[in-house]
Design a protein around this motif. Structure first.
Motif, PDB file in Angstrom:
ATOM      1  N   HIS A 211       0.881  -1.183   0.000  1.00 10.54           N
ATOM      2  CA  HIS A 211       0.000   0.000   0.000  1.00 10.54           C
ATOM      3  C   HIS A 211       0.901   1.210   0.000  1.00 10.54           C
ATOM      4  CE1 HIS A 211      -2.311  -3.329   1.543  1.00 10.54           C
ATOM      5  NE2 HIS A 211      -3.429  -2.644   1.416  1.00 10.54           N
ATOM      6  N   LYS A 212       1.158   1.766  -1.188  1.00  6.20           N
ATOM      7  CA  LYS A 212       2.211   2.784  -1.309  1.00  6.20           C
ATOM      8  C   LYS A 212       1.792   4.173  -0.832  1.00  6.20           C
ATOM      9  CE  LYS A 212       5.397   0.703  -4.422  1.00  6.20           C
ATOM     10  NZ  LYS A 212       4.910  -0.323  -5.343  1.00  6.20           N
ATOM     11  N   ARG A 213       0.494   4.491  -0.928  1.00  7.85           N
ATOM     12  CA  ARG A 213       0.077   5.858  -0.568  1.00  7.85           C
ATOM     13  C   ARG A 213      -0.077   5.998   0.940  1.00  7.85           C
ATOM     14  NH1 ARG A 213      -0.774   9.356  -4.978  1.00  7.85           N
ATOM     15  NH2 ARG A 213      -0.714   8.051  -6.841  1.00  7.85           N
ATOM     16  N   LEU A 266      14.924 -11.512  -6.337  1.00  9.33           N
ATOM     17  CA  LEU A 266      14.381 -10.787  -7.487  1.00  9.33           C
ATOM     18  C   LEU A 266      12.968 -10.358  -7.093  1.00  9.33           C
ATOM     19  CD1 LEU A 266      14.901  -9.931 -10.466  1.00  9.33           C
ATOM     20  CD2 LEU A 266      13.633 -11.987 -11.126  1.00  9.33           C
ATOM     21  N   PHE A 267      12.808  -9.063  -6.912  1.00  9.56           N
ATOM     22  CA  PHE A 267      11.521  -8.469  -6.517  1.00  9.56           C
ATOM     23  C   PHE A 267      10.893  -7.960  -7.796  1.00  9.56           C
ATOM     24  CE2 PHE A 267       9.863  -4.594  -3.781  1.00  9.56           C
ATOM     25  CZ  PHE A 267       8.614  -4.696  -4.360  1.00  9.56           C
ATOM     26  N   ILE A 268       9.784  -8.576  -8.189  1.00  9.16           N
ATOM     27  CA  ILE A 268       9.131  -8.196  -9.439  1.00  9.16           C
ATOM     28  C   ILE A 268       7.897  -7.373  -9.103  1.00  9.16           C
ATOM     29  CG2 ILE A 268       8.271  -9.084 -11.644  1.00  9.16           C
ATOM     30  CD1 ILE A 268       9.395 -11.871 -10.549  1.00  9.16           C
ATOM     31  N   PRO A 289       7.268  -2.975   3.352  1.00  5.17           N
ATOM     32  CA  PRO A 289       7.042  -3.972   4.405  1.00  5.17           C
ATOM     33  C   PRO A 289       6.699  -5.400   3.935  1.00  5.17           C
ATOM     34  CG  PRO A 289       5.026  -2.735   4.095  1.00  5.17           C
ATOM     35  CD  PRO A 289       6.011  -2.225   3.079  1.00  5.17           C
ATOM     36  N   GLU A 290       6.872  -5.730   2.651  1.00  6.85           N
ATOM     37  CA  GLU A 290       6.493  -7.083   2.229  1.00  6.85           C
ATOM     38  C   GLU A 290       7.293  -8.161   2.970  1.00  6.85           C
ATOM     39  OE1 GLU A 290       7.017  -4.477   0.218  1.00  6.85           O
ATOM     40  OE2 GLU A 290       5.998  -4.700  -1.719  1.00  6.85           O
ATOM     41  N   CYS A 291       8.578  -7.896   3.191  1.00  6.56           N
ATOM     42  CA  CYS A 291       9.429  -8.881   3.867  1.00  6.56           C
ATOM     43  C   CYS A 291       8.888  -9.221   5.260  1.00  6.56           C
ATOM     44  CB  CYS A 291      10.841  -8.308   3.980  1.00  6.56           C
ATOM     45  SG  CYS A 291      12.072  -9.472   4.555  1.00  6.56           S
TER      46      CYS A 291
HETATM   47  N1  GLY Z   1       7.432  -1.776  -0.522  1.00  5.41           N
HETATM   48  C1  GLY Z   1       8.030  -1.521  -1.770  1.00  5.41           C
HETATM   49  C2  GLY Z   1       9.497  -1.469  -1.760  1.00  5.41           C
HETATM   50  O1  GLY Z   1      10.131  -1.906  -0.825  1.00  5.41           O
HETATM   51  O2  GLY Z   1      10.073  -0.992  -2.731  1.00  5.41           O
END
Ligand code: GLY
Ligand code: AMP
Length: 421
Positions: A211-213, A266-268, A289-291
């Motif tokens: 959620h970037k915003r 590799l983050f796509i 924060p995906e990790c």
């Molecule tokens: N959450 C996106 C990034 O780490 O670039």
């Protein structure tokens, strides 16, 4: 194992936390770490990569894991490998997939990996000419690393041209804007996908959404990410297969042909348009924060996965995932993402409720410690993570945990994972 982790964010904290939860005992070091990582290991202060490699040798570090992109683009992996050290991450050459958007776009085009139609140039005339062929919105990107700020979604041709001019002149991003990409706007839903790679083989982790915003309903300015969840039900087996066949396999093959085999994460960044995965960008590291939500979903050994990936032996292991969902809610400081904020003491209530204690945790990011008191001193301060058998349960738990964390000016979105509910 003795393991060194580079970085200071919630991402690195979550990797360390997952490693500490393994049955095997590990000793952890952080360069530089943050005010909370010293509960999990030893924080160092060795900024020079050559000196850090000497430290790793003298202290018999068996594995180094690199969190952020900057050390990778600077060649920390090359320096460590030259000393015979085992390190998880791409070389400087392979890190160009993130370090230069021009390199990445030309690579995608060369190996027929679907991406938004584009032009890359340092000529204002050529960029303007291509801009005129597009309908709005128009996407303008600076070539180099800009701390996540180098992408402008222009709502008019004039705005696009102004952004191009400011990038080329060096006004907006210095040298990073000396080359510019103009590309078509893709309308769809976005995914973050992560493949752990060893140059030849890969393991694809569960698909996440960020959620970037800054504000609810995806309004307000862009941030590094205000929350994430995984796995997302928006991805079915067919879509996973398309990402493997059309993006990951050709990328690993292509990077070998380019003489820069890809090892690391590799983050796509994917936009799914009418069921088709289109690659928006690559990063060469975990998302943050995906990790923080993917680490607690891994039930097999994380340290062993990174070790095998660093030594071209991913084919020897089987990685296992929990059947649960994870939702992570970022708590940011008062002035984020505009400016820094006055350090504020963090008070975390003791969790008495067993369900919350067992199914939530905090990954600490922009925090410092003084006399055993934690202070919020960075943009994104911490991430409250909830786990559950459904996304809703995971999210409710994450938000209950958020309610137990207090600091002056704390800021959070209240709609994380809305796409899936
Ligand atoms: N959450 C996106 C990034 O780490 O670039
Ligand atoms: P990037 O750094 O390339 O991932 O871009 C940052 C964000 O801008 C992405 O996460 C998307 O939300 C958006 N974006 C980038 N490129 C495009 C595009 N071609 N079409 C639509 N949105 C885009």
């Amino acid at each position: 194992m003795k393991i060194l982790i580079l970085g200071s964010g919630g991402r690195e904290y979550s990797i360390a936390r997952a490693i500490k939860n393994e049955t095997e005992d590990h000793e952890l070091f952080f360069q530089p770490g943050n005010g909370a990582t010293d509960n999990l290991g030893t924080n160092l202060n060795i900024k020079d990569y050559n000196e850090l490699a000497v430290f790793a040798q003298e202290n018999e570090i068996e594995l180094t894991i690199v969190g952020p992109e900057a050390p990778l683009v600077d060649g920390v992996v090359n320096i460590f490998r030259a000393q015979g050290l085992t390190i998880f991450g791409p070389t400087k050459e392979a890190a160009q997939l993130e370090g230069s958007k021009v390199y990445m776009k030309n690579f995608l085009a060369k190996y027929n990996i679907p991406t938004a139609g584009f032009i890359e140039s340092d000529s204002i005339e050529d960029l303007y000419k291509f801009t005129d062929t597009l309908s709005t919105p128009i996407v303008v990107k600076a070539d180099g690393l800009c701390g996540g700020k180098g992408v402008i979604i222009a709502m008019s041709h004039d705005e696009a041209k102004q952004a191009i001019g400011e990038m080329l002149s060096g006004k907006s991003f210095g040298d990073a804007g000396k080359k510019v990409i103009v590309e078509e706007f893709l309308d769809g839903f976005e995914l973050s996908m992560f493949a752990i790679c060893d140059g030849d083989d890969y393991i694809l982790l569960q698909a996440a959404q960020d959620h970037k915003r800054l504000h609810n309903n995806d309004e307000g300015p862009n941030t590094g990410g205000m929350g994430a969840y995984a796995p997302t039900p928006l991805v079915d087996e067919e879509l996973y297969q398309k990402v493997k066949d059309r993006v990951i396999v050709p990328t690993l093959d292509g990077m070998k042909k380019e003489g820069a085999p890809f090892e690391g994460v590799l983050f796509i960044g994917i936009m799914v348009v009418n069921g088709e995965p289109i690659t928006l960008e690559f990063n060469v590291r975990f998302g943050d924060p995906e990790c923080e939500i993917l680490m607690p979903l891994m039930t097999s050994s994380v340290s062993d996965m990174f070790l095998k990936a660093s030594t071209n032996r991913l084919n020897e292991i089987k990685v296992e995932f929990s059947k649960q969902y994870a939702v992570g809610v970022v708590m940011a400081s008062q002035n984020y993402p505009y400016s820094s904020s006055t350090p504020a003491e963090i008070i975390v209530d003791e969790v008495h409720h067993e369900e919350i204690a067992n199914n939530t945790h905090i990954s600490y990011a922009g925090v410092s410690k003084e006399d055993d008191v934690l202070y919020a001193n960075g943009g994104r301060v911490l991430v409250c993570v909830g786990l559950g058998d459904t996304i809703k349960q995971a999210r409710d738990r994450a938000y209950l945990r958020c309610g137990q964390v207090h600091f002056v000016g704390k800021k959070l979105r209240t709609d994380i994972a809305y796409q899936a509910l």
